[in-house]
Design a protein around this motif. Structure first.
Motif, PDB file in Angstrom:
ATOM      1  N   THR A 123      -1.359  -1.552 -13.736  1.00 54.31           N
ATOM      2  CA  THR A 123      -1.432  -1.351 -12.294  1.00 54.31           C
ATOM      3  C   THR A 123      -2.699  -0.582 -11.949  1.00 54.31           C
ATOM      4  OG1 THR A 123       0.967  -1.338 -12.034  1.00 54.31           O
ATOM      5  CG2 THR A 123      -0.307  -0.298 -10.293  1.00 54.31           C
ATOM      6  N   VAL A 124      -3.407  -1.079 -10.930  1.00 55.00           N
ATOM      7  CA  VAL A 124      -4.624  -0.422 -10.441  1.00 55.00           C
ATOM      8  C   VAL A 124      -4.282   0.240  -9.105  1.00 55.00           C
ATOM      9  CG1 VAL A 124      -7.022  -0.730  -9.774  1.00 55.00           C
ATOM     10  CG2 VAL A 124      -6.043  -2.168 -11.578  1.00 55.00           C
ATOM     11  N   ARG A 125      -4.567   1.529  -9.009  1.00 53.51           N
ATOM     12  CA  ARG A 125      -4.290   2.268  -7.782  1.00 53.51           C
ATOM     13  C   ARG A 125      -5.610   2.758  -7.187  1.00 53.51           C
ATOM     14  NH1 ARG A 125      -0.356   7.055  -8.590  1.00 53.51           N
ATOM     15  NH2 ARG A 125       1.100   5.298  -8.800  1.00 53.51           N
ATOM     16  N   ILE A 126      -5.816   2.437  -5.910  1.00 50.50           N
ATOM     17  CA  ILE A 126      -7.020   2.864  -5.207  1.00 50.50           C
ATOM     18  C   ILE A 126      -6.855   4.323  -4.785  1.00 50.50           C
ATOM     19  CG2 ILE A 126      -8.581   2.373  -3.291  1.00 50.50           C
ATOM     20  CD1 ILE A 126      -8.349   0.137  -5.375  1.00 50.50           C
TER      21      ILE A 126
ATOM     22  N   ASP B 212      -9.386   8.043  -0.782  1.00 50.75           N
ATOM     23  CA  ASP B 212     -10.605   7.848   0.013  1.00 50.75           C
ATOM     24  C   ASP B 212     -11.210   6.463  -0.188  1.00 50.75           C
ATOM     25  OD1 ASP B 212     -11.542   8.067  -2.554  1.00 50.75           O
ATOM     26  OD2 ASP B 212     -12.923   9.732  -2.159  1.00 50.75           O
ATOM     27  N   GLY B 213     -10.608   5.620  -1.033  1.00 50.79           N
ATOM     28  CA  GLY B 213     -11.075   4.253  -1.244  1.00 50.79           C
ATOM     29  C   GLY B 213     -12.365   4.131  -2.020  1.00 50.79           C
ATOM     30  N   SER B 214     -12.792   5.180  -2.703  1.00 50.64           N
ATOM     31  CA  SER B 214     -14.078   5.121  -3.416  1.00 50.64           C
ATOM     32  C   SER B 214     -13.924   4.924  -4.916  1.00 50.64           C
ATOM     33  CB  SER B 214     -14.866   6.411  -3.168  1.00 50.64           C
ATOM     34  OG  SER B 214     -14.160   7.534  -3.708  1.00 50.64           O
TER      35      SER B 214
ATOM     36  N   GLY C  92      -6.901   3.173   1.282  1.00 49.00           N
ATOM     37  CA  GLY C  92      -6.641   4.162   0.252  1.00 49.00           C
ATOM     38  C   GLY C  92      -5.193   4.112  -0.168  1.00 49.00           C
ATOM     39  N   GLY C  93      -4.954   4.237  -1.455  1.00 47.95           N
ATOM     40  CA  GLY C  93      -3.601   4.229  -1.972  1.00 47.95           C
ATOM     41  C   GLY C  93      -3.064   2.849  -2.304  1.00 47.95           C
ATOM     42  N   GLU C  94      -3.825   1.777  -2.053  1.00 48.68           N
ATOM     43  CA  GLU C  94      -3.359   0.431  -2.378  1.00 48.68           C
ATOM     44  C   GLU C  94      -3.176   0.274  -3.898  1.00 48.68           C
ATOM     45  OE1 GLU C  94      -5.952  -0.015   1.338  1.00 48.68           O
ATOM     46  OE2 GLU C  94      -6.053   1.045  -0.566  1.00 48.68           O
TER      47      GLU C  94
ATOM     48  N   PRO D  76       0.821  -1.201   0.000  1.00 48.21           N
ATOM     49  CA  PRO D  76       0.000   0.000   0.000  1.00 48.21           C
ATOM     50  C   PRO D  76       0.858   1.255   0.000  1.00 48.21           C
ATOM     51  CG  PRO D  76      -0.773  -1.564   1.628  1.00 48.21           C
ATOM     52  CD  PRO D  76       0.538  -2.069   1.133  1.00 48.21           C
ATOM     53  N   VAL D  77       0.395   2.213  -0.768  1.00 46.97           N
ATOM     54  CA  VAL D  77       1.167   3.450  -0.871  1.00 46.97           C
ATOM     55  C   VAL D  77       0.965   4.326   0.355  1.00 46.97           C
ATOM     56  CG1 VAL D  77       1.470   5.565  -2.205  1.00 46.97           C
ATOM     57  CG2 VAL D  77       1.100   3.392  -3.380  1.00 46.97           C
ATOM     58  N   ALA D  78      -0.280   4.407   0.844  1.00 45.79           N
ATOM     59  CA  ALA D  78      -0.581   5.362   1.915  1.00 45.79           C
ATOM     60  C   ALA D  78       0.080   4.987   3.233  1.00 45.79           C
ATOM     61  CB  ALA D  78      -2.098   5.462   2.099  1.00 45.79           C
ATOM     62  N   ASP D  79      -0.031   3.714   3.648  1.00 43.94           N
ATOM     63  CA  ASP D  79       0.484   3.315   4.962  1.00 43.94           C
ATOM     64  C   ASP D  79       0.976   1.874   4.871  1.00 43.94           C
ATOM     65  OD1 ASP D  79       1.115   2.832   7.546  1.00 43.94           O
ATOM     66  OD2 ASP D  79      -0.913   3.142   8.361  1.00 43.94           O
ATOM     67  N   PRO D  80       2.305   1.662   4.771  1.00 41.71           N
ATOM     68  CA  PRO D  80       2.820   0.296   4.637  1.00 41.71           C
ATOM     69  C   PRO D  80       2.464  -0.594   5.811  1.00 41.71           C
ATOM     70  CG  PRO D  80       4.480   1.920   4.065  1.00 41.71           C
ATOM     71  CD  PRO D  80       3.336   2.684   4.667  1.00 41.71           C
TER      72      PRO D  80
END
Length: 420
Positions: A232-235, A238-240, A284-286, A199-203
């Motif tokens: 590559t799919v990036r979330i 806000d995860g929406s 978010g950010g995955e 995950p990009v936001a919080d490993p």
């Protein structure tokens, strides 16, 4: 002009013989019922009769061909009906296997039935017609098209040919369907692979589970899935929603869309005909990747027997952890879709068989009408008109009798009679 005695006798004798020949020929016509006793009687009609005889022979051969085609197609249709019934039962087993209340022994019992169904299908795929030819081997009709390898996998030994038979002057009809198109080259919905990234936001945040990718819309996938995969799919933070990038160039955004909630509280991402299920909370950010499959399990095609083996192995797995259950869910969903694809493939061929049987029926009716017309023309050319023939026979008999009586009188004339 001098008329000698010998000439008188010869003329009388010749006349009697000619008239006798006519009476004899007419009598033969009456006794045989045929107008033409030799080609010399009517050369034009004789040639036409030969042509009609040849056409009658061709029609008779077409009739025999249609009978053979009908038997072969009926045998294939009956076999495919059995295949459809088995696939329907396999589909029911797949749905049963998704029941969370089943334990390992229950799933093992279902897997055991699948093993029997797999064996039954293997036998049906090697079915023969009434002439001993293998139905689904293409042009290779004398050897079994499907062979079981020592490791339990199956190999198709036939070809992709389709045998045809002539049922009319310019009409050929296919009398079989090859097993590769029918049972082997079945569309596989599990033709993509997914792979998670950090995950990009919080490993430190646990990465949600990414399911096996499934092709839910083959047309969209074939037309729109990215030729430069993997992608590559990036979330979104806000995860929406999500964005799709080229893996080799993450600055190039290819597509984007919303993340959809599913009935079982999972989330779904849909990209160019592919759906990926996400289990767990999104921080978010995955990121995760999607690539084209290139293995036996993730290729574009998966045979019916291969899919049943895949399903059987899924049910035989005794794992019962939450992760095992999710993996089993995904594999059962893939199996269900592939079974539906197989049933659609078989149904399509069954429809084609019905159409071919209809063609045989209509062509048989056409050939029967042509045969009736040919028979009528043959009768007109060769059969005797009895009323005309009997009238002619009476006239010729009278002429013969007159010739005989006149010959008797003329033969009695002589100059020596005047010397007495």
């Amino acid at each position: 002009m001098r008329i000698s005695t010998i000439q008188t006798f010869n003329n009388g004798n010749q006349g009697i013989q000619d008239n006798y020949a006519k009476v004899t020929r007419t009598q033969e016509q009456v006794s045989s019922g045929k107008r033409l006793l030799s080609p010399a009687d009517d050369p034009v009609a004789t040639v036409r009769l030969l042509q009609l005889d040849q056409e009658a022979g061709r029609l008779e051969q077409f009739k025999s061909n249609m009978s053979a085609a009908t038997n072969s197609l009926n045998q294939e249709e009956a076999t495919l009906n059995s295949v459809t019934n088995i696939l329907q039962r396999v589909r029911e087993i797949t749905l049963q296997g998704g029941n969370g209340a089943l334990d390992a022994s229950d799933r093992q019992a279902l897997a055991q039935e699948l093993s029997e169904r797999e064996e039954e299908l293997f036998g049906l795929f090697n079915s023969r017609n009434a002439r001993g030819e293998y139905l689904f081997g293409g042009f290779q009709s004398q050897t079994p098209p499907f062979v079981r390898e020592p490791d339990g996998t199956y190999t198709y030994e036939g070809d992709q040919g389709q045998r045809s038979i002539q049922i009319a002057g310019s009409k050929q009809l296919a009398i079989n369907d090859n097993g590769k198109d029918l049972f082997v080259d079945v569309g596989n919905v599990n033709r993509v692979v997914t792979d998670r990234t950090v995950p990009v936001a919080d490993p430190a945040t646990p990465f949600p589970r990414i399911s096996l990718g499934v092709v839910e819309d083959k047309t969209a996938y074939d037309a729109d899935f990215y030729p430069n995969a993997p992608v590559t799919v990036r979330i979104a933070p806000d995860g929406s929603s999500y964005e799709v990038f080229e893996t080799a160039n993450t600055a190039n955004v290819l597509a984007s869309g919303p993340i959809e909630p599913n009935e079982d509280n999972s989330l779904q991402v849909r990209i160019a005909g592919v759906v990926v299920t996400i289990d767990g909370e999104l921080a978010g950010g995955e990121e995760f990747s999607i690539d084209r499959g290139n293995t036996a399990d993730t290729g574009e095609k998966r045979s019916i027997l291969q899919n049943i083996a895949f399903l059987r192995e899924t049910l035989e797995d005794p794992g019962n952890s939450p992760e095992d259950k999710l993996i089993r869910r995904d594999k059962l969903a893939i199996s269900l879709e592939n079974i539906d694809n197989a049933m659609n493939s078989v149904l399509s061929v069954q429809t084609s068989i019905g159409a071919r049987l209809n063609v045989i029926e209509s062509t048989g009716n056409e050939n029967a009408e042509v045969s009736l017309i040919n028979t009528k023309v043959q009768a007109e050319l060769s059969e005797l008109d009895y009323a005309e023939a009997l009238s002619r026979l009476s006239l010729e008999s009278v002429v013969l009798q007159a010739a005989q009586q006149s010959y008797v009188k003329i033969s009695g004339l002589s100059l020596f009679n005047l010397l007495r």
